[in-house]
Every structure is written in C-alpha cells, then in structure tokens.
Design a protein around this motif. Structure first.
Motif, PDB file in Angstrom:
ATOM      1  N   LEU A 146       0.795  -1.173  -0.352  1.00  0.00           N
ATOM      2  CA  LEU A 146       0.057   0.159  -0.126  1.00  0.00           C
ATOM      3  C   LEU A 146       0.594   1.023  -0.104  1.00  0.00           C
ATOM      4  O   LEU A 146       0.373   1.919  -0.810  1.00  0.00           O
ATOM      5  N   VAL A 147       1.617   0.877   0.562  1.00  0.00           N
ATOM      6  CA  VAL A 147       2.520   2.485   1.185  1.00  0.00           C
ATOM      7  C   VAL A 147       3.654   3.033  -0.323  1.00  0.00           C
ATOM      8  O   VAL A 147       3.806   3.836  -0.375  1.00  0.00           O
ATOM      9  N   LYS A 148       3.904   1.922  -0.580  1.00  0.00           N
ATOM     10  CA  LYS A 148       5.079   1.791  -2.357  1.00  0.00           C
ATOM     11  C   LYS A 148       4.175   1.751  -3.621  1.00  0.00           C
ATOM     12  O   LYS A 148       4.676   2.901  -4.208  1.00  0.00           O
ATOM     13  N   HIS A 149       2.027   1.547  -3.347  1.00  0.00           N
ATOM     14  CA  HIS A 149       1.495   2.237  -4.087  1.00  0.00           C
ATOM     15  C   HIS A 149       0.469   3.480  -4.367  1.00  0.00           C
ATOM     16  O   HIS A 149       0.164   3.553  -5.093  1.00  0.00           O
ATOM     17  N   TRP A 150       0.363   3.467  -3.102  1.00  0.00           N
ATOM     18  CA  TRP A 150      -0.531   4.522  -3.100  1.00  0.00           C
ATOM     19  C   TRP A 150      -0.505   5.986  -2.776  1.00  0.00           C
ATOM     20  O   TRP A 150       0.638   6.095  -1.501  1.00  0.00           O
ATOM     21  N   PRO A 151      -0.500   7.390  -2.906  1.00  0.00           N
ATOM     22  CA  PRO A 151      -0.225   8.414  -2.435  1.00  0.00           C
ATOM     23  C   PRO A 151      -0.491   8.636  -0.961  1.00  0.00           C
ATOM     24  O   PRO A 151      -1.465   7.697   0.080  1.00  0.00           O
ATOM     25  N   VAL A 152       0.122   9.406  -0.278  1.00  0.00           N
ATOM     26  CA  VAL A 152       0.045   9.398   1.617  1.00  0.00           C
ATOM     27  C   VAL A 152      -1.106  10.259   1.681  1.00  0.00           C
ATOM     28  O   VAL A 152      -1.579   9.695   2.466  1.00  0.00           O
ATOM     29  N   ASP A 153      -1.847  11.104   0.588  1.00  0.00           N
ATOM     30  CA  ASP A 153      -2.902  10.960   0.684  1.00  0.00           C
ATOM     31  C   ASP A 153      -4.238  10.295   0.746  1.00  0.00           C
ATOM     32  O   ASP A 153      -6.054  10.542   1.325  1.00  0.00           O
ATOM     33  N   ILE A 202      -7.516  -3.873   0.440  1.00  0.00           N
ATOM     34  CA  ILE A 202      -6.129  -4.700   0.261  1.00  0.00           C
ATOM     35  C   ILE A 202      -5.884  -5.451   1.347  1.00  0.00           C
ATOM     36  O   ILE A 202      -6.024  -5.248   2.720  1.00  0.00           O
ATOM     37  N   MET A 203      -5.396  -6.864   0.414  1.00  0.00           N
ATOM     38  CA  MET A 203      -5.862  -7.830   1.835  1.00  0.00           C
ATOM     39  C   MET A 203      -4.158  -8.569   1.383  1.00  0.00           C
ATOM     40  O   MET A 203      -3.797  -8.549   0.729  1.00  0.00           O
ATOM     41  N   GLY A 204      -3.222  -8.812   2.489  1.00  0.00           N
ATOM     42  CA  GLY A 204      -2.650 -10.101   2.438  1.00  0.00           C
ATOM     43  C   GLY A 204      -3.540 -11.131   2.317  1.00  0.00           C
ATOM     44  O   GLY A 204      -4.103 -11.965   2.892  1.00  0.00           O
ATOM     45  N   SER A 205      -2.200 -12.674   1.853  1.00  0.00           N
ATOM     46  CA  SER A 205      -2.713 -13.654   1.319  1.00  0.00           C
ATOM     47  C   SER A 205      -1.952 -14.612   2.065  1.00  0.00           C
ATOM     48  O   SER A 205      -0.566 -14.783   1.825  1.00  0.00           O
ATOM     49  N   HIS A 206      -2.003 -15.819   2.547  1.00  0.00           N
ATOM     50  CA  HIS A 206      -1.024 -16.560   3.052  1.00  0.00           C
ATOM     51  C   HIS A 206      -1.125 -17.696   2.496  1.00  0.00           C
ATOM     52  O   HIS A 206      -0.111 -18.538   2.973  1.00  0.00           O
ATOM     53  N   GLY A 207      -1.944 -18.090   0.754  1.00  0.00           N
ATOM     54  CA  GLY A 207      -1.451 -18.523   0.545  1.00  0.00           C
ATOM     55  C   GLY A 207      -1.280 -20.094   0.289  1.00  0.00           C
ATOM     56  O   GLY A 207      -0.272 -20.582   0.380  1.00  0.00           O
ATOM     57  N   PRO A 219     -13.866  -3.679  -4.851  1.00  0.00           N
ATOM     58  CA  PRO A 219     -12.700  -4.509  -5.725  1.00  0.00           C
ATOM     59  C   PRO A 219     -11.407  -5.118  -4.337  1.00  0.00           C
ATOM     60  O   PRO A 219     -11.700  -4.233  -3.704  1.00  0.00           O
ATOM     61  N   VAL A 220     -11.137  -6.191  -4.445  1.00  0.00           N
ATOM     62  CA  VAL A 220     -10.484  -6.225  -3.488  1.00  0.00           C
ATOM     63  C   VAL A 220      -8.829  -6.681  -4.174  1.00  0.00           C
ATOM     64  O   VAL A 220      -9.087  -7.149  -5.328  1.00  0.00           O
ATOM     65  N   MET A 221      -8.224  -6.123  -3.090  1.00  0.00           N
ATOM     66  CA  MET A 221      -6.259  -6.417  -3.959  1.00  0.00           C
ATOM     67  C   MET A 221      -5.915  -7.825  -2.847  1.00  0.00           C
ATOM     68  O   MET A 221      -5.734  -6.825  -1.522  1.00  0.00           O
ATOM     69  N   VAL A 222      -5.800  -9.146  -3.700  1.00  0.00           N
ATOM     70  CA  VAL A 222      -4.565 -10.234  -2.857  1.00  0.00           C
ATOM     71  C   VAL A 222      -3.379  -9.716  -2.771  1.00  0.00           C
ATOM     72  O   VAL A 222      -2.833  -9.861  -4.410  1.00  0.00           O
ATOM     73  N   VAL A 223      -2.674  -9.244  -1.876  1.00  0.00           N
ATOM     74  CA  VAL A 223      -1.114  -9.330  -2.203  1.00  0.00           C
ATOM     75  C   VAL A 223      -0.240 -10.679  -1.007  1.00  0.00           C
ATOM     76  O   VAL A 223      -0.994 -10.511   0.013  1.00  0.00           O
ATOM     77  N   ARG A 224       0.702 -11.382  -2.289  1.00  0.00           N
ATOM     78  CA  ARG A 224       1.351 -12.575  -2.172  1.00  0.00           C
ATOM     79  C   ARG A 224       2.685 -12.087  -1.259  1.00  0.00           C
ATOM     80  O   ARG A 224       3.254 -11.258  -2.291  1.00  0.00           O
TER      81      ARG A 224
END
Length: 137
Positions: free
Chosen positions: A20-27, A104-109, A132-137
């Motif tokens: 999230l912090v890498k891809h979305w602005p601080v605001d 935005i959710m982390g996945s245990h995979g 919309p749901v973004m799954v981060v692995r």
C-alpha cells in the motif's frame, strides 16, 4: 481514494501494508481493520464482559502493530477499527458500509486445496464483497 486494510498481525498483513505505501499516495484515506474471532462459549461463560473486551482489545492492538508501524513510518495517516466476529463477513460489511474504494489484503497462500478444508478469509471476502479486493502475496 478510500482504502480498507484488514490485518491479522501476520507477515502477510505487513506485506500488504508495505505494498500500500509503495503504490498509493500519502493522502489516500486508509483504515486499518482487525477482526478478532469471538471466544468460545465455554470460555466466555467464565469471564466477565470487561475481561472479554480487554482480551479482544489486546489482540487487536497486537494485530495492528506491525502494519501501523509501516504506515506511520511512510507518513500515511490512518484510522483504526477493531471488531469481533467472523473476519470475512465483517471485512465485507465494513467495506460496503464504509464506502471504501478498495480492500487490500495479504494472503497466507495456503492454496485452494487447504482452503477447501480450512476456510479462507480472503476467499470469503472475494465472494461477498462488492468492493474491489486486491490480494497481496
């Protein structure tokens, strides 16, 4: 943009916070959410309401700690929300009622075979959410 970041204190949640912090602005408007599972009746029946509330609050604060550190270090202001219930259902409900743009959710995979037997919060959110749901692995 209004983003819901459900976390459980795992490294997978921390990875989602870093994404999230890498891809979305601080605001971006970010809400950290932790949903703690309710205690079994056999346990909760032996405790008073204040002890149960303290137990869930302590679990929630612990679960938020790592993601909070990532967001704060990057300068992302955020809100925090602690709930008790079924994680998948509560995440979907909060996303809908809070009018979030993205979850935005982390996945245990664990994979689909194990998810079939263990259940999966991510799969439940994906199936229930209109957001919309973004799954981060």
């Amino acid at each position: 943009m209004k983003i819901l970041l459900p976390v459980d204190g795992s490294p997978h949640s921390t990875r989602a916070a870093r994404y999230l912090v890498k891809h979305w602005p601080v605001d971006a408007s970010v809400t950290l959410l932790n949903v703690d599972l309710p205690l079994r009746d056999s346990i909760s029946g032996r405790l008073d309401a204040a002890s149960i509330a303290r137990f869930h609050a302590d679990n929630g604060r612990y679960a938020l700690r790592s993601a909070r550190r990532v967001l704060t270090h990057a300068g992302h202001l955020h809100d925090e929300l602690l709930l008790v219930g079924d994680p998948g259902s509560e995440i979907s409900r909060v996303a809908q009622r809070g009018r979030y743009d993205l979850v935005i959710m982390g996945s245990h995979g664990r994979g689909s075979f194990k998810s079939l037997f263990l259940g999966s919060v991510v799969m439940k959110v994906l199936s229930q959410s209109r957001i919309p749901v973004m799954v981060v692995r």
